[in-house]
Design an enzyme around this catalytic site. Structure first.
Site, PDB file in Angstrom:
ATOM      1  CG  LEU A   1      -1.882   1.399   0.998  1.00 45.98           C
ATOM      2  CD1 LEU A   1      -2.774   1.381   0.086  1.00 45.98           C
ATOM      3  CD2 LEU A   1      -2.724   1.206   2.829  1.00 45.98           C
TER       4      LEU A   1
ATOM      5  CB  VAL B   1       9.580   3.961  11.328  1.00 46.74           C
ATOM      6  CG1 VAL B   1       9.568   4.382   9.635  1.00 46.74           C
ATOM      7  CG2 VAL B   1       9.049   2.445  11.482  1.00 46.74           C
TER       8      VAL B   1
ATOM      9  CB  SER C   1      -5.864  -2.029  10.752  1.00 48.01           C
ATOM     10  OG  SER C   1      -6.326  -3.335  10.437  1.00 48.01           O
TER      11      SER C   1
ATOM     12  CE1 TYR D   1      -1.387  -5.020  10.487  1.00 50.38           C
ATOM     13  CE2 TYR D   1      -3.696  -5.539  11.592  1.00 50.38           C
ATOM     14  CZ  TYR D   1      -2.607  -4.923  10.369  1.00 50.38           C
ATOM     15  OH  TYR D   1      -3.060  -3.916   9.436  1.00 50.38           O
TER      16      TYR D   1
END
Length: 387
Positions: free
Chosen positions: A78, A124, A201, A214
């Site tokens: 994405l 990151v 999400s 997640y």
């Protein structure tokens, strides 16, 4: 966007109804033929509304002309598609990732499309690296208008099979990473203006079985994004929270599967590639770019995600019972726990069968710069890991 879409759809429906009435008054027709005609014209009206929506999204994306956009996780999936869409709207793009090879390939592709692009190797999870990333973007283009946090990582399997490190790593990438980058970017944009986009999400709001690290990290990320949006008033900075459902990005090949990897891979790849459950990365990226251009604060992508949020809001107990049922249907934790990447699991007999059924997601993986097993083997040989 919604106003134009609604207006054109209503106008099309009104025209449809008038045409249907005139047709019935002038020429008697059978009920079956009348119903078929009504359905045909209804489909035309729906297509008109959808076309208006797409046109409006593209016009909003054109507002990116001359802007500078930073996208994390921009070498594949994405993130790469977002870089393409922002670039198509006239923006200069900075993408970052941990791997140089994928990053260089993505920059070359963007440049070939006529997009002015810069690739920066960056982890990151490292606050100092994040500061350097922002410095590199401003040094190259002289400004920074939009920051998109889209980097992510996923481990799939029963929580009993996942080590504590899986949760730590998920939080590092999908909470502390956006935390450091968003705070540093907001300080630089304060008073001058800018936009921060957080791609969370549906898993942030509905904790899905076998995706616990997640979901936990995305839940924290969503809370951070909404909280920063609430405190950004008067700063000139807008914070956009994006809630996608399942997307066809080919990311199943990069996921690490634990427990019974082949069976875990099978259900995950099938769900991620199902046309009715998932949306294409191209459509998701268009909507995210349009939201960034328009100032929309909260975006839910896909009808399934909207339904899930609505049901959870009205009946959280029912939602929990549904998730418990899903958990019972998923593979049990085996006595002997194994761990494999998606590209490795795809090489199994089950994986190859799934690849045939989930063809949409396989094709998406090739478009989104996702690595195949053959490419991973080649890299292993080049780096001396094999032989």
């Amino acid at each position: 966007m919604r106003g134009l879409r609604t207006t054109l759809t209503l106008a099309g429906a009104r025209w449809l109804w008038r045409r249907h009435r005139r047709s019935r008054e002038s020429t008697p027709v059978s009920a079956g033929r009348s119903g078929a005609e009504l359905l045909a014209w209804g489909a035309a009206a729906a297509a008109l509304g959808a076309g208006a929506s797409a046109l409006s999204e593209r016009r909003r994306a054109r507002r990116m002309n001359g802007r500078v956009v930073l996208v994390t996780g921009g070498s594949r999936g994405l993130g790469l598609q977002l870089a393409r869409e922002f670039g198509a709207g006239g923006a200069s793009v900075v993408i970052c990732a941990r791997g140089r090879e994928d990053l260089d390939r993505a920059v070359a592709e963007l440049t070939g499309r006529g997009v002015e692009a810069l690739g920066v190797v960056c982890d990151v999870t490292d606050p100092e690296a994040v500061d350097s990333l922002l410095d590199d973007a401003v040094e190259r283009f002289g400004r920074l208008d939009v920051v998109v946090n889209s980097a992510g990582i996923m481990r799939v399997g029963p929580q009993r099979t996942l080590p504590d490190d899986a949760f730590v790593q998920a939080m590092d990438v999908m909470f502390w990473g956006p935390f450091h980058l968003s705070r540093a970017a907001m300080e630089r944009m304060r008073g001058r203006g800018g936009t921060i986009v957080n791609v969370t999400s549906i898993g942030a709001y509905l904790s899905v079985p076998h995706l616990l690290p997640y979901s936990a990290a995305k839940h924290a990320w969503a809370a951070l994004s909404e909280g920063m949006a609430a405190e950004s008033g008067g700063s000139g900075v807008r914070v956009v929270t994006v809630v996608p459902g399942l997307m066809r990005t080919g990311s199943h090949r990069g996921v690490v599967f634990s427990g019974n990897p082949e069976r875990e891979y099978a259900w995950f790849a099938l769900a991620a590639g199902a046309p009715l459950l998932s949306v294409s990365a191209e459509r998701a990226a268009r909507r995210i770019v349009a939201a960034a251009a328009s100032g929309r604060g909260f975006l839910v992508i896909s009808p399934i995600a909207r339904i899930g949020l609505a049901v959870h809001g009205v009946a959280p107990g029912l939602t929990q019972a549904g998730m418990r049922l899903v958990g019972r249907l998923l593979p049990d934790a085996p006595e002997h726990v194994e761990e494999r990447s998606g590209s490795e699991a795809a090489d199994s007999r089950i994986g190859r069968l799934v690849g045939v059924v989930a063809a949409l997601n396989e094709r998406a993986g090739r478009r989104m710069n996702q690595s195949s097993r053959a490419e991973e083997r080649r890299r292993d040989v080049d780096s001396g890991k094999d032989g």
